[in-house]
Design an enzyme around this catalytic site. Structure first.
Site, PDB file in Angstrom:
ATOM      1  CD  GLU A   1      -5.265   7.482   6.885  1.00  0.00           C
ATOM      2  OE1 GLU A   1      -5.978   6.499   6.685  1.00  0.00           O
ATOM      3  OE2 GLU A   1      -4.439   7.557   7.816  1.00  0.00           O
TER       4      GLU A   1
ATOM      5  CG  ASP B   1      -1.808   4.357   2.598  1.00  0.00           C
ATOM      6  OD1 ASP B   1      -2.955   3.988   2.659  1.00  0.00           O
ATOM      7  OD2 ASP B   1      -0.826   3.615   2.743  1.00  0.00           O
TER       8      ASP B   1
ATOM      9  CD  GLU C   1      -3.044   0.362   2.385  1.00  0.00           C
ATOM     10  OE1 GLU C   1      -3.464  -0.767   2.701  1.00  0.00           O
ATOM     11  OE2 GLU C   1      -3.234   1.394   3.053  1.00  0.00           O
TER      12      GLU C   1
END
Ligand SMILES: *[C@@H]1O[C@H](CO)[C@@H](O)[C@H](O)[C@H]1NC(C)=O
Length: 247
Positions: free
Chosen positions: A106, A104, A102
Site C-alpha cells: 500500500e 498488501d 490479504e
C-alpha cells in the site's frame, strides 16, 4: 519444513487439487479485468500497459481473472508522479469471504519531492517503474522491490500465528482518494488541480499456482518452481535489515 530436494507434490494435497502452474506473459487483457472506475482504468498499448486514474469523482481498480494459491508474482508499477498527496495506491492479493486473507503493498502519496510511504518502508517517487514482487509459498511471504527483499513474514503457525495457505487469492489494485488520512495523517489534501492522477502497470508475470484449473503438472526438476520452497538466505536477511534501517 519441506526442502526442495525432498519435495513431492503428494505431500501437499490441498495445493495440488485442481491447480496448474502457470507462467504468464504480460498481456493484461488475458489476465486482468478492470472492475470499477467507469472508464478511468484502461488497458493500452495492445495489452502491454494498464493504467488506473483518479479524479474528483472517482478512482479505479482492477483484479486478476485467475485465483492463485501460492506463487511468485511480479508487477512493474509506476506510482502517481509529482504531487500525489491524498492518494493511495494499493496492490494486493486477497481471498474472498468473511475470513479472507490479504497480502498488501500500500502506497500513501505525498507532496512532490517527498517520498511515498510503503507500509512503514519509505520508497521513491513516481517517476519510474519499479518491480514489486510478492513471493508466497507455504513457508513464507516475501515482499521485494526491484529484487531487494524488504519484508518477510514467516509461517509461524507452529506457535499459533495464522498464515494464509488454504484460500486462493486474486490480485487486486486500486487508486483512490484518501485525503482524510493518507498524507501526514490527513493534513495534506489532494490537489484536484493536478487531476487526473495516474498509476501505470506493466510486465506482469506470475509463476504461480492457478486455482481451479483442471490439472496440475509441475515438474519437480523444473527450476520454475524454485519459488515454492524459497526462503530468505542470510545474505538477503542482511539486505532486509538494511531496508529496515532506512525507514
Ligand atoms: C511525506 O513526506 C514527509 C516529508 O519527508 C514525511 O514526513 C511523510 O512521512 C511522508 N509520507 C506521508 C504519507 O505523509
Amino acid at each position: 519444513m519441506i526442502s526442495f530436494s525432498s519435495f513431492k507434490f503428494t505431500l501437499l494435497p490441498p495445493l495440488m487439487v485442481g491447480c496448474l502452474m502457470a507462467a504468464s506473459a504480460s498481456n493484461f487483457d488475458n489476465y486482468f479485468d478492470i472492475t470499477w472506475g467507469d472508464g478511468r482504468g484502461k488497458i493500452v498499448n495492445n495489452g502491454e500497459v494498464l493504467t488506473l486514474s483518479l479524479d474528483k469523482s472517482s478512482g479505479s481498480g482492477f483484479q486478476s481473472k485467475n485465483e492463485y494459491l501460492f506463487g511468485k508474482i511480479d508487477m512493474q508499477l509506476k506510482l502517481v508522479p509529482g504531487n500525489s498527496a491524498g492518494t493511495v495506491t494499493a496492490y494486493y492479493l486477497s481471498s474472498k469471504g468473511s475470513t479472507w486473507d490479504e497480502i498488501d503493498f500500500e502506497f500513501l502519496g505525498n507532496l512532490s519531492g517527498d517520498p511515498y510511504i510503503l507500509h512503514t518502508n519509505v520508497f521513491s517517487q513516481g517517476k519510474d517503474f519499479h518491480t514489486y514482487c510478492i513471493l508466497w509459498n507455504p513457508q513464507s511471504i516475501i515482499f521485494s522491490v526491484d529484487g531487494a527483499p524488504i519484508r518477510e513474514f514467516k509461517n509461524m503457525e507452529s506457535i499459533g500465528v495464522p498464515f494464509p495457505k488454504n484460500q486462493p487469492m486474486r490480485i487486486y489494485s486500486s487508486l483512490w482518494n484518501a485525503d482524510d488520512w493518507a498524507t501526514r495523517g490527513g493534513l495534506v489534501k489532494t490537489d484536484w488541480t493536478q487531476a487526473p492522477f495516474t498509476a501505470s502497470y506493466r510486465n506482469f508475470n506470475a509463476d504461480a499456482c492457478v486455482w481451479g484449473a483442471s490439472s496440475c503438472k509441475p515438474t519437480a526438476t523444473s527450476t520454475n518452481i524454485a519459488w515454492f520452497s524459497q526462503e530468505m538466505d542470510s545474505a538477503k536477511q542482511q539486505r532486509l535489515q538494511w531496508g529496515r534501517r532506512t525507514t
